[in-house]
Design a protein around this motif. Structure first.
Motif: not given
Length: 385
Positions: A13-16, A57-63, A101-104
């Protein structure tokens, strides 16, 4: 496994990039960053330059398998659903549920899980759904092998902005400086409500460190961070628009404004428009001003109500304008930040960010000490079993 390099981190969730900015000042190096917002990514690259380690991208879809080994993972997950503006949906809301998503990702990293985690969110997380959401976050970290330590820091201790935030430092091993929960007493970093939460949840595995006191207050005031704009700069509102704002003030705030106008020097106030119920029962937009030398908490300018307004008065006159992006950057401890794109994009970016000066303090006074205790090969071996 081999230990990751000390003081390396992944920024979720890095933002700027203000978490990165703050931690770099404390000697840390980013190895991975992620955010879903393309506009914020453009601002991130505008300051730090193109970076292949940033994954949009979406954190839920990170590799997770493609992530590098790091010492620390930071997550400033969305706060919208933890606030009144988001209907207080909590961790089940569409945005704040991104925590899971981060926890996953942490869970899927398995033996490569960072030995340190740093979460950041609004104080409302502490009480969301009667404290159940905060307990769920902490328990989820416990389940991954982390002991947890919650603290609160306010940007006003470092910059002239009132911005209280809740942080959780999660550690793979116990801290030699940890205080037993029953021995905690309220302090600047752990106010009474936070201590009460800790002591009411003995089922959570705590590791609350002994920490130095942060600064009592920033040495700067709102006037110190303002850009010097000429009287004819187009940023200043028209007389009619400025008068309309003045007339939106309640009697108490109007009295403050009139006193400022009458002074033989320039003074400044920070104004937000808020919807309030008037004495006649009708809801209407009111202008509320603080005159204590601090800006209010920067917010994303959704619908216009989140835009912070500068009120300048003295010598029988007054003038009104919005805070500029550069002023917002200074309030976030990021005065050197390279601002690109539209003013609206910049205000969104800073309104959603973490005060960089707060992150530097956490790095210098907490995380840097922990790297020597949590990142030795032996400690990592114990953690990853």
């Amino acid at each position: 496994m081999s230990a990751p390099a000390p003081r390396t981190f992944a920024e979720f969730f890095a933002g700027i990039g203000l978490v990165r900015l703050g931690l770099e000042r404390a000697g840390w190096e980013v190895r991975f960053a992620n955010d879903i917002d393309a506009a914020k990514h453009r601002q991130y690259e505008g300051h730090f330059g193109p970076d292949e380690s940033f994954v949009l991208g979406d954190v839920h879809q990170l590799d997770a398998s493609a992530m590098p080994d790091v010492t620390l993972a930071t997550a400033s997950f969305p706060c919208t659903d933890l606030s009144l503006a988001g209907g207080r949906k909590g961790l089940g809301g569409a945005q704040s549920s991104a925590f899971w998503g981060f926890h996953d990702v942490l869970k899927r990293l398995g033996g490569r899980r960072p030995p340190l985690v740093l979460l950041e969110n609004v104080p409302g997380l502490l009480n969301s759904h009667g404290g159940a959401d905060f307990a769920a976050v902490l328990t989820a970290l416990n389940d991954l092998g982390y002991r947890v330590d919650p603290i609160m820091l306010d940007a006003k201790w470092f910059t002239p902005q009132s911005r209280l935030r809740l942080f959780v430092i999660a550690k793979a091993v116990d801290d030699d400086d940890a205080i037993a929960p029953e021995e905690l007493t309220p302090s600047q970093l752990r106010p009474a409500a936070l201590v009460d939460f800790v002591q009411r949840h003995p089922e959570i595995i705590w590791s609350c460190a002994e920490l130095p006191d942060p600064p009592a207050a920033s040495s700067d005031k709102l006037a110190d961070i303002l850009e010097k704009l000429s009287d004819d700069d187009p940023a200043w509102w028209s007389d009619e628009r400025a008068e309309y704002l003045l007339n939106q003030m309640s009697p108490r705030h109007r009295a403050d404004a009139d006193a400022m106008i009458a002074r033989r020097r320039w003074t400044y106030g920070a104004v937000f428009r808020r919807v309030r119920r008037a004495p006649d029962g009708e809801k209407r937009s009111m202008a509320e001003m603080r005159t204590d030398g601090l800006a209010g908490c920067l917010r994303t300018p959704k619908g216009g109500s989140g835009r912070q307004i500068l009120f300048k008065a003295g010598y029988g006159r007054y003038a009104v304008r919005l805070l500029t992006p550069r002023e917002c950057a200074r309030l976030m401890g990021a005065g050197e930040f390279t601002i690109q794109g539209s003013n609206n994009d910049a205000l969104f970016g800073f309104g959603d960010a973490v005060c960089a000066s707060v992150l530097t303090w956490i790095g210098d006074n907490y995380l840097n000490r922990l790297t020597s205790e949590c990142c030795s090969p032996r400690q990592l071996e114990l953690f990853c079993r």
